[in-house]
Design a protein around this motif. Structure first.
Motif, mmCIF file in Angstrom:
data_model
loop_
_atom_site.group_PDB
_atom_site.id
_atom_site.type_symbol
_atom_site.label_atom_id
_atom_site.label_comp_id
_atom_site.label_asym_id
_atom_site.label_seq_id
_atom_site.Cartn_x
_atom_site.Cartn_y
_atom_site.Cartn_z
ATOM 1 N N ARG A 146 23.969 70.494 40.250
ATOM 2 C CA ARG A 146 23.470 69.837 39.039
ATOM 3 C C ARG A 146 23.579 68.322 39.155
ATOM 4 O O ARG A 146 22.617 67.587 38.881
ATOM 5 N N LEU A 147 24.749 67.864 39.588
ATOM 6 C CA LEU A 147 24.946 66.432 39.727
ATOM 7 C C LEU A 147 24.072 65.860 40.850
ATOM 8 O O LEU A 147 23.616 64.711 40.765
ATOM 9 N N GLY A 148 23.818 66.658 41.894
ATOM 10 C CA GLY A 148 22.926 66.220 42.959
ATOM 11 C C GLY A 148 21.530 65.959 42.431
ATOM 12 O O GLY A 148 20.860 64.993 42.844
ATOM 13 N N GLU A 149 21.077 66.802 41.507
ATOM 14 C CA GLU A 149 19.768 66.593 40.899
ATOM 15 C C GLU A 149 19.778 65.353 40.017
ATOM 16 O O GLU A 149 18.812 64.569 40.009
ATOM 17 N N GLU A 150 20.853 65.157 39.268
ATOM 18 C CA GLU A 150 20.971 63.965 38.432
ATOM 19 C C GLU A 150 20.980 62.702 39.292
ATOM 20 O O GLU A 150 20.409 61.666 38.922
ATOM 21 N N LEU A 151 21.617 62.771 40.454
ATOM 22 C CA LEU A 151 21.636 61.640 41.379
ATOM 23 C C LEU A 151 20.224 61.330 41.875
ATOM 24 O O LEU A 151 19.826 60.156 41.973
ATOM 25 N N GLN A 152 19.457 62.373 42.153
ATOM 26 C CA GLN A 152 18.088 62.167 42.627
ATOM 27 C C GLN A 152 17.182 61.618 41.533
ATOM 28 O O GLN A 152 16.288 60.812 41.807
#
Length: 438
Positions: free
Chosen positions: A408-414
């Protein structure tokens, strides 16, 4: 959610439900091998089966289930499947109500979360009666055990690979990476691919943001000589190491060289690599079948990038099959699991799409033809065997939750909604409450 044959019933609750199990208590006492009764051949029995995957996998499961029902005409199997995220959300909702499907495709990441909280049936009592595990290597079989209870039976093995689309690379005039490449080499290559593919219609990107996948982070840690999880079930890495890992992708994020997250979300459960808009994808080697089927392209494989001490990869059970502790038909559930892991014809149906089969009879039945997907996966595992030198990280209780939060946080980072530092702070805060000490 997709529900297939013989309508399996109401859909699971919305995806906003937290991936948290509310059941109390721990695993049941280990069942005595051979203590179960033989599955009935007289009464009409209905059981349910759930798995995650794409439509191609669903077709294989349906064919396998048809064979099982032919052999067990008194047993009806209701089936359903979802993509990865929706699958675990649905299972968490069902687990909270004590209503898991009778047979569940299980991932090693979630085995402890479900098994150690009393959600899964100890299959030990079914061994030698309705379930034959003699063909599964003891060390592999052990990956499905918690404190002596057999909560899952591995179906197959796999290891990580970097896939690349040879046709796409030829189209844009970029050579594949050479074996022995490093993480820095990967970054330089991905930047080159995205620049070369920018003028295509549709644009060809280098690949997805690999730093947002938890298992790739664990792979990198292993290469640094770090044991990701301690023997007492705690994290074996720190914030600085996660920050270093995430920063590996920052220059590519800044250059918009990764496949756009917005497009990726619109394609789910497929991805840019499936639809030939991305030239590479890191994943488990059993994904080759799906990539080839969806893309129609020449898809090839390389080992993962080398770290400071070389590639140092590990084997992982690609998936397991488990049964619900609340099933009213434990014998039939075990019989279905037995059929799916042992029946040679099932091996021929699935090939290596779920990994290289754990049981020799299924491997032998794969009808491996020269140049086939199955041959390529088997050959890949033979080729990388000398670099598969490390043990797979043993997931902690709560692994599924922290993996999902990492994603989830990886998507937010992207999307640009969080920085690397904010990612790390938020993830460790979440993990502090999610990881249960054994």
């Amino acid at each position: 959610m997709r529900i297939t044959r013989k309508a399996a019933g109401a859909a699971a609750a919305a995806v906003t439900v937290a991936l948290t199990l509310t059941a109390c208590g721990g695993a049941a006492d280990s069942a005595e091998p051979g203590s179960a009764e033989k599955v009935s051949t007289d009464e009409d029995i209905t059981i349910s089966l759930a798995w995650w995957g794409e439509p191609a996998r669903a077709e294989m499961y349906e064919e396998a289930v048809d064979l099982f029902e032919e052999e067990h005409p008194n047993i009806t199997v209701q089936t359903q499947f979802q993509d990865w995220d929706a699958y675990w959300t649905a299972r968490a909702t069902e687990a909270a109500g004590g209503a898991l499907p009778d047979v569940i495709q299980m991932d090693l990441s979630y085995l402890r979360q479900y098994g150690a909280t009393g959600q899964l049936l100890d299959l030990g009592g079914q061994v030698g009666v309705n379930l034959d595990t003699a063909g599964v290597d003891d060390s592999l079989l052990g990956s499905g055990q918690i404190d002596g209870s057999q909560f899952g039976v591995p179906t197959s093995t796999n290891t990580l690979s970097l896939f690349y689309n040879a046709d796409a690379l030829e189209k844009i005039g970029v050579e594949p990476l050479a074996e022995g490449y490093t993480w820095d080499d990967l970054n330089a290559w991905m930047e080159k691919v995205s620049k070369a593919g920018a003028g295509e219609d549709p644009v060809i990107y280098s690949g997805a943001d690999y730093t947002g996948t938890f298992w790739f982070f664990l792979q990198w840690l292993v290469q640094q000589g770090v044991t990701p999880f301690t023997d007492d079930g705690q994290l074996g890495f720190d914030e600085a190491q996660m920050t270093e890992w995430l920063n590996k992708g920052q220059s590519l994020r800044d250059a918009e060289a990764f496949y756009p997250i917005k497009q990726a979300k619109q394609l789910e459960p497929l991805g840019g690599f499936h639809v030939n808009e991305s030239a590479s994808e890191a994943s488990w080697d059993n994904f080759l079948a799906g990539y080839v089927a969806e893309s129609g392209q020449d898809i090839r494989m390389l080992p993962m990038p080398s770290g400071e001490n070389g590639p140092q990869q590990f084997w992982k059970p690609s998936m397991l099959l488990s049964a619900s502790a609340e099933t009213e038909q434990p014998e039939a559930a075990a019989a279905l699991i037995d059929f799916l892991i042992n029946e040679p014809e099932v091996g021929a149906i699935f090939g290596t799409s779920k990994g290289v089969p754990a049981v020799a009879e299924q491997r032998d039945a794969m009808k491996v033809e020269p140049g086939s997907v199955d041959e390529k996966v088997v050959q890949y595992e033979e080729d990388v065997a000398d670099v598969v030198t490390e043990s797979a990280p043993v997931p902690v209780e709560g692994f599924g939750e922290i993996e999902a939060e990492f994603k989830r946080l990886g998507e937010e980072l992207q999307y640009g909604n969080v920085t690397v530092d904010e990612f790390v702070t938020q993830w460790f805060s979440f993990a502090d409450g999610a990881v249960k000490q054994s």
